[in-house]
Motif scaffolding. Structure first.
Motif, short mmCIF file in Angstrom:
data_model
loop_
_atom_site.label_atom_id
_atom_site.label_comp_id
_atom_site.label_asym_id
_atom_site.label_seq_id
_atom_site.Cartn_x
_atom_site.Cartn_y
_atom_site.Cartn_z
N ALA A 7 15.20 24.80 13.65
CA ALA A 7 16.11 23.80 13.10
C ALA A 7 16.83 24.39 11.89
CB ALA A 7 15.36 22.54 12.70
N ASP A 8 18.10 24.73 12.07
CA ASP A 8 18.92 25.31 11.01
C ASP A 8 20.37 25.06 11.37
OD1 ASP A 8 20.42 27.34 9.37
OD2 ASP A 8 18.38 27.86 8.75
N ALA A 34 20.59 21.80 15.19
CA ALA A 34 21.53 22.08 14.11
C ALA A 34 21.37 21.12 12.94
CB ALA A 34 22.97 22.03 14.63
N ASP A 35 20.56 20.10 13.11
CA ASP A 35 20.28 19.19 12.00
C ASP A 35 18.93 18.52 12.22
OD1 ASP A 35 20.57 16.82 13.64
OD2 ASP A 35 22.73 16.96 13.40
N MET A 57 20.13 20.71 5.44
CA MET A 57 21.03 20.63 6.58
C MET A 57 21.90 19.40 6.43
SD MET A 57 18.57 21.65 9.83
CE MET A 57 17.23 20.54 9.36
N PRO A 58 23.11 19.40 7.01
CA PRO A 58 23.97 18.21 6.93
C PRO A 58 23.35 17.07 7.71
CG PRO A 58 24.87 19.84 8.44
CD PRO A 58 23.73 20.50 7.74
N GLY A 62 15.97 18.51 6.26
CA GLY A 62 14.67 18.93 6.76
C GLY A 62 13.51 18.11 6.23
N LEU A 63 13.64 17.61 4.99
CA LEU A 63 12.58 16.80 4.40
C LEU A 63 12.42 15.49 5.16
CD1 LEU A 63 10.52 16.25 2.17
CD2 LEU A 63 12.39 15.42 0.74
#
Length: 215
Positions: A7-8, A34-35, A57-58, A62-63
Motif C-alpha cells: 500500500a503506497d 494506492a491508498d 497517502m491521499p 495508512g494510520l
C-alpha cells in the motif's frame, strides 16, 4: 508462502518493493493499493499475511487504514524517520512494527519474515529511538486493564519488552533462559489481551510502566 499486500501511493515505490519481494522463494505479492481505503478492501479480498503500509497517502492514510484492517494481516508501517508524527499511534492502532523507507533490501526481507512469523518488529535500534520519541506524545499514563493480573516477574519482563528488547536480551538481563523469557512474554500477552509484542509496548508506555527516555 508469505502473501503480501503493498500500500503506497507511488507506483514506482510499489514496483520496487514488488520486484524485490517476488524474487524471494517464500514470498508473493498478491495485491497493490494506492491508498488506505483500497488497502483495507484488498485485505478483505486477498487475505494477505503481511501488509506493507505507507503511513502518508491521499484520502485514507495508512494510520486510519491500519485501524480498519480485518483480523489476520500483520501491518508493517513504512515511514520517514524525521517527518512522521504518527508512528506510535500506528502501534496503538494495531501495527506490528515499522521500517524507514530507505532501509536496506535485506533488512526489509527479514522484517517481512519476522512479522509473518508472529513477532513484532521492535528490536532494531532505529525502532527503539522512534518508540522513545513518539511515546513522549502519548496520552497520560492510565491503568491498563489486566496489569494487576501480572506477576512481578511478568511486569518486569513487560517493562523490558517496552524498551524494545528481544527475548534473548531479556533473558540475558534477567538471568533466565530465552524459553523462559518467551513464556513470560506469552503469558503477559494473554493476560493483557495483546495480539503481539507491539501491543505490549503500547501497554507498557500507556500504563506508565515504562517512561520515554529509559532506553
Amino acid at each position: 508462502m508469505i502473501k503480501l499486500l503493498l500500500a503506497d501511493d507511488q507506483a514506482l515505490v510499489r514496483a520496487g518493493f514488488k520486484a524485490l519481494l517476488n524474487a524471494q522463494p517464500d514470498m508473493t505479492v498478491v495485491a497493490e493499493a494506492a491508498d488506505g481505503a483500497e488497502a483495507v478492501q484488498l485485505s478483505h479480498q486477498h487475505e494477505p499475511d503481511v501488509v506493507l503500509m505507507d503511513i502518508r497517502m491521499p484520502g485514507t492514510d495508512g494510520l486510519t487504514a491500519t485501524r480498519q484492517m480485518p483480523p489476520g494481516p500483520r501491518v508493517i508501517i513504512l515511514t520517514t524517520f524525521e517527518l512522521d508524527e504518527y508512528v506510535f499511534e500506528a502501534l496503538r492502532g494495531g501495527a506490528s512494527g515499522f521500517l524507514v523507507k530507505d532501509t536496506e533490501p535485506a533488512e526489509l526481507i527479514q522484517a517481512v519474515r519476522v512479522v509473518a512469523a508472529g513477532e513484532a518488529l521492535l528490536s532494531p535500534s532505529v525502532t527503539r529511538r522512534l518508540i522513545a520519541e513518539y511515546a513522549t506524545r502519548a496520552k497520560e499514563p492510565v491503568k491498563a486493564t489486566g496489569l494487576d493480573q501480572l506477576t512481578d516477574r511478568e511486569r518486569e519482563v513487560l517493562s523490558l519488552v517496552g524498551t524494545g528488547m528481544t527475548n534473548d536480551e531479556i533473558a540475558a538481563k534477567l538471568f533466565m533462559s530465552p524459553a523462559t523469557a518467551k513464556t513470560h512474554v506469552s503469558r503477559a500477552m494473554m493476560k493483557l489481551q495483546a495480539r503481539d509484542r507491539a501491543q505490549l509496548v503500547v501497554v507498557a508506555y500507556e500504563s506508565g510502566l515504562v517512561r520515554p527516555g529509559w532506553l
